[in-house]
Design a protein around this motif. Structure first.
Motif, PDB file in Angstrom:
ATOM      1  N   ALA A  17       0.434  -1.026  -0.115  1.00 26.64           N
ATOM      2  CA  ALA A  17       0.141   0.212  -0.266  1.00 26.64           C
ATOM      3  C   ALA A  17       0.835   1.319   0.285  1.00 26.64           C
ATOM      4  O   ALA A  17       0.444   2.701  -0.373  1.00 26.64           O
ATOM      5  CB  ALA A  17      -0.789  -0.039   1.595  1.00 26.64           C
ATOM      6  N   LEU A  42      -3.494  -5.997  -0.667  1.00 28.97           N
ATOM      7  CA  LEU A  42      -2.948  -4.260   0.069  1.00 28.97           C
ATOM      8  C   LEU A  42      -2.636  -4.741   0.927  1.00 28.97           C
ATOM      9  O   LEU A  42      -3.209  -4.292   2.430  1.00 28.97           O
ATOM     10  CB  LEU A  42      -3.996  -3.177   0.096  1.00 28.97           C
ATOM     11  CG  LEU A  42      -4.013  -2.497  -0.329  1.00 28.97           C
ATOM     12  CD1 LEU A  42      -3.029  -1.901  -1.867  1.00 28.97           C
ATOM     13  CD2 LEU A  42      -5.106  -0.993  -0.595  1.00 28.97           C
ATOM     14  N   THR A  43      -0.855  -4.895   1.323  1.00 27.90           N
ATOM     15  CA  THR A  43      -0.293  -4.658   2.527  1.00 27.90           C
ATOM     16  C   THR A  43       0.122  -3.959   2.799  1.00 27.90           C
ATOM     17  O   THR A  43       0.604  -2.868   2.094  1.00 27.90           O
ATOM     18  CB  THR A  43       0.701  -5.939   2.317  1.00 27.90           C
ATOM     19  OG1 THR A  43       1.775  -5.450   0.944  1.00 27.90           O
ATOM     20  CG2 THR A  43       0.324  -7.555   1.830  1.00 27.90           C
ATOM     21  N   ILE A  74      -1.213  -1.984   5.229  1.00 26.27           N
ATOM     22  CA  ILE A  74      -2.149  -0.565   5.145  1.00 26.27           C
ATOM     23  C   ILE A  74      -1.477   0.448   6.335  1.00 26.27           C
ATOM     24  O   ILE A  74      -2.221   1.394   6.160  1.00 26.27           O
ATOM     25  CB  ILE A  74      -3.323  -1.531   5.030  1.00 26.27           C
ATOM     26  CG1 ILE A  74      -4.522  -0.161   4.732  1.00 26.27           C
ATOM     27  CG2 ILE A  74      -3.284  -2.086   5.889  1.00 26.27           C
ATOM     28  CD1 ILE A  74      -4.215   0.402   3.228  1.00 26.27           C
ATOM     29  N   THR A 130      -0.937   4.565   6.784  1.00 26.19           N
ATOM     30  CA  THR A 130      -1.615   5.028   7.184  1.00 26.19           C
ATOM     31  C   THR A 130      -0.529   6.043   7.957  1.00 26.19           C
ATOM     32  O   THR A 130      -0.756   7.720   7.779  1.00 26.19           O
ATOM     33  CB  THR A 130      -3.095   5.190   7.656  1.00 26.19           C
ATOM     34  OG1 THR A 130      -3.190   3.425   7.217  1.00 26.19           O
ATOM     35  CG2 THR A 130      -3.422   5.725   8.727  1.00 26.19           C
ATOM     36  N   THR A 150      -3.981   7.326   2.332  1.00 26.25           N
ATOM     37  CA  THR A 150      -4.933   6.802   1.876  1.00 26.25           C
ATOM     38  C   THR A 150      -5.123   6.457   0.575  1.00 26.25           C
ATOM     39  O   THR A 150      -5.573   7.336  -0.007  1.00 26.25           O
ATOM     40  CB  THR A 150      -5.894   7.798   2.770  1.00 26.25           C
ATOM     41  OG1 THR A 150      -5.332   9.315   2.593  1.00 26.25           O
ATOM     42  CG2 THR A 150      -7.005   7.650   4.278  1.00 26.25           C
ATOM     43  N   VAL A 154     -10.220   2.544  -1.577  1.00 28.22           N
ATOM     44  CA  VAL A 154     -10.200   1.007  -1.715  1.00 28.22           C
ATOM     45  C   VAL A 154     -11.493   0.047  -2.586  1.00 28.22           C
ATOM     46  O   VAL A 154     -11.218  -0.675  -3.393  1.00 28.22           O
ATOM     47  CB  VAL A 154     -10.473  -0.481  -0.843  1.00 28.22           C
ATOM     48  CG1 VAL A 154     -10.336  -1.227  -0.921  1.00 28.22           C
ATOM     49  CG2 VAL A 154      -9.493  -0.168   0.227  1.00 28.22           C
ATOM     50  N   PRO A 197      -7.518  -4.693   2.368  1.00 27.61           N
ATOM     51  CA  PRO A 197      -6.564  -4.371   3.122  1.00 27.61           C
ATOM     52  C   PRO A 197      -5.208  -5.026   4.259  1.00 27.61           C
ATOM     53  O   PRO A 197      -6.966  -5.575   4.963  1.00 27.61           O
ATOM     54  CB  PRO A 197      -6.959  -2.928   3.514  1.00 27.61           C
ATOM     55  CG  PRO A 197      -8.680  -2.622   3.036  1.00 27.61           C
ATOM     56  CD  PRO A 197      -8.738  -4.793   2.246  1.00 27.61           C
ATOM     57  N   SER A 246      -2.991  -5.816   7.211  1.00 27.60           N
ATOM     58  CA  SER A 246      -1.768  -5.576   7.710  1.00 27.60           C
ATOM     59  C   SER A 246      -1.778  -7.209   8.251  1.00 27.60           C
ATOM     60  O   SER A 246      -1.442  -7.760   9.419  1.00 27.60           O
ATOM     61  CB  SER A 246      -1.795  -4.146   8.329  1.00 27.60           C
ATOM     62  OG  SER A 246      -0.373  -4.980   9.663  1.00 27.60           O
ATOM     63  N   GLN A 254      -5.597   7.122  -4.936  1.00 26.28           N
ATOM     64  CA  GLN A 254      -4.702   7.116  -3.237  1.00 26.28           C
ATOM     65  C   GLN A 254      -4.461   9.193  -3.130  1.00 26.28           C
ATOM     66  O   GLN A 254      -4.305   9.704  -3.994  1.00 26.28           O
ATOM     67  CB  GLN A 254      -3.548   6.510  -3.881  1.00 26.28           C
ATOM     68  CG  GLN A 254      -2.151   7.114  -2.966  1.00 26.28           C
ATOM     69  CD  GLN A 254      -0.967   6.673  -3.841  1.00 26.28           C
ATOM     70  OE1 GLN A 254      -0.751   5.097  -3.609  1.00 26.28           O
ATOM     71  NE2 GLN A 254       0.392   7.232  -2.741  1.00 26.28           N
TER      72      GLN A 254
END
Lengths: 78, 717
Positions: free
Chosen positions: B114, B138-139, B141, B145, B150, B153, B167, B169, B278
């Motif tokens: 991400a 979507l790793t 995340i 942040t 941001t 999605v 998304p 983590s 994005q």
């Protein structure tokens, strides 16, 4: 002006790219294509290689390949 | 009355083990968090093997879902499907089902970081042409942040033609449950027929696929048009006519190379998507980020590099010592205990001096190697190793290589075997072979025992500035190894391996906190590989050397002779005298005397010669063999062995170990390739006997030559 002429901290837009060098094509596959904005992050001791940042990524390349990228420098805003 | 224990098992903890019903390929850019996600999803239910015929590792694991299970194949990290390196070719071939023994995946899980979705979306668009059910993880995340990014999605999902985006983590576990639920239905996902990034091209490929018939898939047509697969390109020209294909290419790519045209089209679209979905908050940088940026500058980075190097060496040589001493003590005690239990006979000697000493000589290097690997894996995981390549590129250029050869050469200070495997990242074959041949020159941990013995015995411990002479000699030997390696690279790159100037194109990952689970799993894997590969070889050699030294046995008359030399002597001394006599008439001793003339110009007698010969398969056995030959028993501490070496003489009474001879012997060890495991690895990685034979002959010659010059010149002075 080419990518090889930038100083650390400069940002520039990539313009004409000469695709005669296979390394240049590899750099394009990694995302260095026309109209994107790049930042010259660092230059190693001895003046080469370069570190170029764009869209959150950093790529290292040598000056020989950097010369194939025509750029327009974006003047610093502040 | 029996009491029934009240066992409470959390229902979620048992789960039902499902049998995997589909294989999903995990694919994404290098450093996108793919391995971490793989470990997170499969836990320890994974196996590592090589893909058949190539030296690319294949990780296979099973993911237990709520209602089913799937097999997950972790593919090497790639940026594109154009087959730039061995890793990229294998990734493509696996997804296409072209690899024997690997089932064609029925779906793709594409990993996109991400924090830089730019290159991730490019690869995804190429993958969509495969027409397989595809979903996106979507790793990182939370890292995104934290750096003010941001991502919309839902907007992204729409832009991608409706394929699901999760998304996640892998560190906090956020989003993993949703991802697993999504995996449950992966085979029902509808992948868009025409990916959005380059519709003209996809449409052309689709029509051609229909026209060409059943044995063509769309990806085959694409690879043929892009000329990334020469066989398919040839087949296409054959079926459609060369002219038709040429005009098709001109229409699609204009006058630029196909790969450049593809990059232009797809990245142009990706850039548009990013602008839409994005948002990057105005740059606010945390102290940590600013610190990392500062240390990435040339001078701080270079100083930090040397500081890290010193720390790693310090750790490898001081932290490992207590563990190595413990292993050494344990194996010799075990050996002695066995002999006292079983008595002196061939079998107990085989177990004690062959098997136990052999196994001990392998695992004694494990602490050093694990510590070194721990550092290398942490440096790899944080992204620092790539930085090192960037810093050292300039130095490597002077010998005709690039910064990408730095990592293998650094890990060669532990052991050349994994370092030769680490050369796989070097894209050019000639550069890769030059690196493979330079790596064994670096002072590996197996050279240390003999260095330590000879330096302690023959170099005075005089202070020289803030160092002492012994330390200086050891440093000089390391330098000698580095010079030998770099000189070899220079020599090869300007002769046999002359090629185009290497380019240094490398993605520099951002600094990242290492993940404990990933580090542990990698460390376990590398340790196991070391024990298996190096272990079997060294073990077999130790037994072979034992047999050569043990047979044939002395007869009784000779034995009694050794016992009556000096009636005053202790049992220990008599045992040693006996061992020496046995050695002198054993096969090893006989071979030593046969080859003595070869090594005489270097100042070596038959005892040194046979010790060196026995070290050719694995150099670390030399100290033990010298101990046996010089009749102090193989368990002797270095002190007594040093004394024996200092007083060893030729039959005419001259000392054997003169300073020129010792310096020559050290140079021989610095340059000679005495390691079967290294040779076997070179053979495997270069696919033939040519380079290992060259490496052996070349390194033995310059080791011999160096020792010859030093001994002859030194003896004249």
């Amino acid at each position: 002006m080419t990518l090889a002429d930038l100083a650390p901290g400069d940002t520039a837009t990539l313009k004409q790219i000469n695709t005669t060098d296979p390394g240049v094509i590899r750099l394009m596959v990694l995302g260095m294509v026309e109209d994107i904005t790049v930042r010259l992050e660092n230059i190693a001791i001895g003046g080469d290689p370069l570190e170029v940042g764009f869209f959150g990524s950093s790529i290292s390349l040598r000056k020989e390949q950097a010369r194939y990228f025509e750029v327009t420098r974006i003047p610093a805003s502040d | 009355m029996t009491e029934t224990p009240d066992i409470k098992i959390p229902v979620s903890g048992i789960g039902i083990r499902h049998k995997a019903r589909a294989t999903v390929a995990l694919i994404g850019n290098p450093n996108a968090g793919k391995s971490t996600l793989f470990n997170r999803l499969t836990g320890l239910r994974q196996t590592t093997a090589n893909f058949p015929g190539v030296t690319v590792e294949k990780h296979l694991g099973t993911v237990q879902l709520e209602h089913s299970a799937i097999n997950l194949v972790d593919l090497p990290g790639v940026y594109s499907l154009d087959g730039h390196s061995a890793d990229e070719r294998i990734a493509v071939d696996v997804t296409l089902g072209r690899v024997a023994g690997t089932e064609r995946p029925s779906g793709l899980l594409v990993v996109i970081d991400a924090t830089h979705i730019y290159q991730g979306l490019y690869l995804l668009e190429q993958l969509l042409e495969l027409q397989l059910p595809t979903m996106v993880a979507l790793t990182m995340i939370d890292a995104a942040t934290a750096s003010g990014i941001t991502i919309d999605v839902e907007g992204l999902q729409t832009a991608l033609g409706g394929i699901p985006v999760f998304p996640v983590s892998s560190i906090s576990g956020h989003g993993l449950d949703e991802l697993k639920a999504g995996l449950e239905d992966i085979t029902t996902i509808d992948t868009p027929d025409i990916p959005a990034s380059w519709p003209e091209f996809s449409e052309t490929a689709r029509q051609l696929t229909r026209q060409l018939g059943d044995d063509w898939q769309r990806i085959d047509v694409i690879q043929a048009l892009l000329q990334t697969h020469p066989d398919l390109a040839g087949k296409l020209s054959q079926q459609l006519g060369a002219e038709t294909v040429a005009s098709l290419r001109e229409k699609l790519f204009g006058d630029s190379p196909p790969a450049a045209a593809e990059a232009r089209h797809r990245y142009h679209w990706v850039k548009g998507v990013i602008e839409e979905v994005q948002e990057q908050a105005p740059l606010y940088r945390k102290v940590g980020v600013r610190l990392v940026r500062w240390t990435n500058q040339p001078w701080p980075a270079t100083l930090l590099f040397f500081a890290v190097l010193i720390l790693v060496f310090q750790a490898v040589f001081t932290w490992a010592t207590p563990m190595m001493d413990a292993i050494d003590a344990t194996s010799s005690q075990l050996g002695r205990w066995l002999v006292t239990q079983m008595g002196h006979n061939a079998f107990s000697s085989f177990l004690a001096d062959g098997v136990i000493a052999g196994v001990g000589s392998v695992i004694i290097f494990l602490p050093q190697i694990l510590i070194l690997f721990l550092f290398i894996i942490i440096l790899e995981d944080t992204g620092y190793l790539a930085r090192t390549s960037f810093l050292m590129d300039r130095v490597m250029r002077s010998v005709g290589l690039s910064g990408q050869s730095v990592i293998p050469m650094l890990s060669s200070f532990a052991c050349a075997v994994p370092s030769i495997m680490a050369t796989r990242v070097i894209p050019d074959r000639k550069d890769r072979i030059a690196t493979i041949l330079a790596a064994p020159f670096m002072t590996c941990s197996a050279r240390l025992p003999i260095y330590a013995l000879l330096i302690a015995a023959f170099v005075p411990n005089d202070p020289v500035g803030w160092m002492n002479l012994q330390g200086l000699v050891l440093f000089g030997l390391y330098l000698l190894g580095i010079l030998g390696g770099l000189g070899t690279a220079l020599l090869l790159k300007s002769s046999a391996l002359k090629g185009p100037k290497p380019r240094f194109i490398l993605a520099l990952p951002e600094f990242r906190k290492p993940n404990l689970q990933t580090v542990a799993i990698k460390l376990y894997g590398r340790g196991r590989i070391f024990l298996k590969r190096a272990g079997t070889v060294i073990f077999v050699i130790a037994i072979g050397v034992w047999a050569l030294a043990y047979f044939p046995r002395m007869d009784v008359a000779q034995y009694q002779l050794t016992q009556v030399v000096n009636p005053e002597s202790s049992q220990f001394e008599r045992d040693n005298a006996q061992a020496a006599a046995q050695m002198s008439q054993s096969w090893l001793g006989r071979i030593g005397r046969k080859i003595e003339p070869v090594f005489k110009p270097l100042g070596w007698d038959w005892r040194v010669s046979s010790a060196v010969i026995s070290g050719f398969p694995a150099r670390e056995v030399v100290v033990a063999v010298m101990g046996t030959i010089y009749a102090v028993g193989s368990e002797a501490d270095d002190q007594s062995l040093s004394q024996k070496l200092r007083s060893a003489t030729w039959p005419d009474g001259r000392l054997i170990f003169t300073l020129p001879m010792v310096l020559g012997l050290l140079v021989f060890y610095a340059w000679c390739l005495q390691c079967v495991a290294t040779l076997a690895t070179i053979r495997r990685e270069t696919n033939g006997w040519r380079w290992p034979i060259f490496a052996w002959v070349y390194m033995t010659s310059i080791g011999y030559g160096g020792a010859f010059v030093i001994y002859q010149v030194g003896s004249m002075l």
